[in-house]
Write an enzyme that holds these catalytic residues in place. Structure first.
Site, PDB file in Angstrom:
ATOM      1  CB  ALA A  65      -0.900  -0.017   1.223  1.00 41.93           C
ATOM      2  CG  HIS A  81      -7.821  -6.663   0.703  1.00 39.85           C
ATOM      3  ND1 HIS A  81      -6.701  -6.635  -0.087  1.00 39.85           N
ATOM      4  CD2 HIS A  81      -8.871  -6.416  -0.112  1.00 39.85           C
ATOM      5  CE1 HIS A  81      -7.058  -6.372  -1.331  1.00 39.85           C
ATOM      6  NE2 HIS A  81      -8.376  -6.232  -1.375  1.00 39.85           N
ATOM      7  CG  ASP A  82      -3.098  -9.587   2.665  1.00 37.48           C
ATOM      8  OD1 ASP A  82      -3.300  -8.971   1.600  1.00 37.48           O
ATOM      9  OD2 ASP A  82      -2.148  -9.318   3.426  1.00 37.48           O
TER      10      ASP A  82
END
Length: 190
Positions: A65, A81-82
């Site tokens: 990010a 998210h991962d």
């Protein structure tokens, strides 16, 4: 008498696992429930216990990010998210619609994480930047011979040009929010 009985059960209830997973429940259903129906703090409890261990709990956090110089608390959102990307890929159901849902959930998790941040404009602004970044680069990024990201094979409705424009607009708005929050004394000047 009843109060004493129920009071004696309290330690057992508190020691119970955070989630009891039916071994017959398909991994896909568990993944969807943990991603889309479970509050982020509860998801983090499951993640800490790797419950169930048949799912991929690994995460590189927010390493890909943009810079987060003010330390906004996005790490838990990045972990979920991962979890979504890795398990959907392992379950061979990672496609544009599911990727969109996982990315949107990531955005909502980041907004949730901003709740207790005093510099709310900047926190939301960086969430917009991160979200635009995963839409542009996440999951389907293509690389040239040198390994540089050149485009993202995304949903045909999302052209690379549109995604780039959204990303740079979000970045500009984030920088404006930072200046405003700094002027209001909510963020230090770096």
């Amino acid at each position: 008498m009843k109060l004493a009985y129920f009071s004696s059960l309290l330690p057992l209830a508190l020691a119970a696992p955070a989630s009891v997973v039916d071994p017959r429940e398909p991994k896909e259903d568990i993944t969807d429930r943990y991603l889309f129906s479970t509050p982020l703090p509860t998801f983090l409890e499951y993640r800490e216990k790797e419950n169930p261990d048949s799912l991929d709990w690994t995460s590189d956090g927010c390493t890909h990010a943009s810079n987060n110089p003010f330390g906004f608390p996005f790490e838990p959102a990045c972990q979920r998210h991962d979890f979504g990307y890795r398990n959907y890929q392992a379950q061979t159901r990672f496609e544009s619609d599911s990727r969109y849902r996982i990315d949107l959930n990531f955005y909502n998790d980041m907004i949730f994480q901003c709740t207790d941040v005093s510099a709310l404009r900047s926190c939301h602004g960086l969430a917009d930047v991160y979200y635009a970044g995963v839409r542009m680069f996440g999951g389907f990024a293509k690389r040239d011979e040198m390994g540089a990201v050149v485009a993202s094979a995304t949903d045909p409705k999302e052209s690379a040009e549109d995604l780039i424009a959204v990303y740079y607009t979000a970045l500009q708005e984030y920088h404006q929010a930072v200046k405003a929050d700094q002027a209001d004394g909510l963020l230090p000047r770096l």
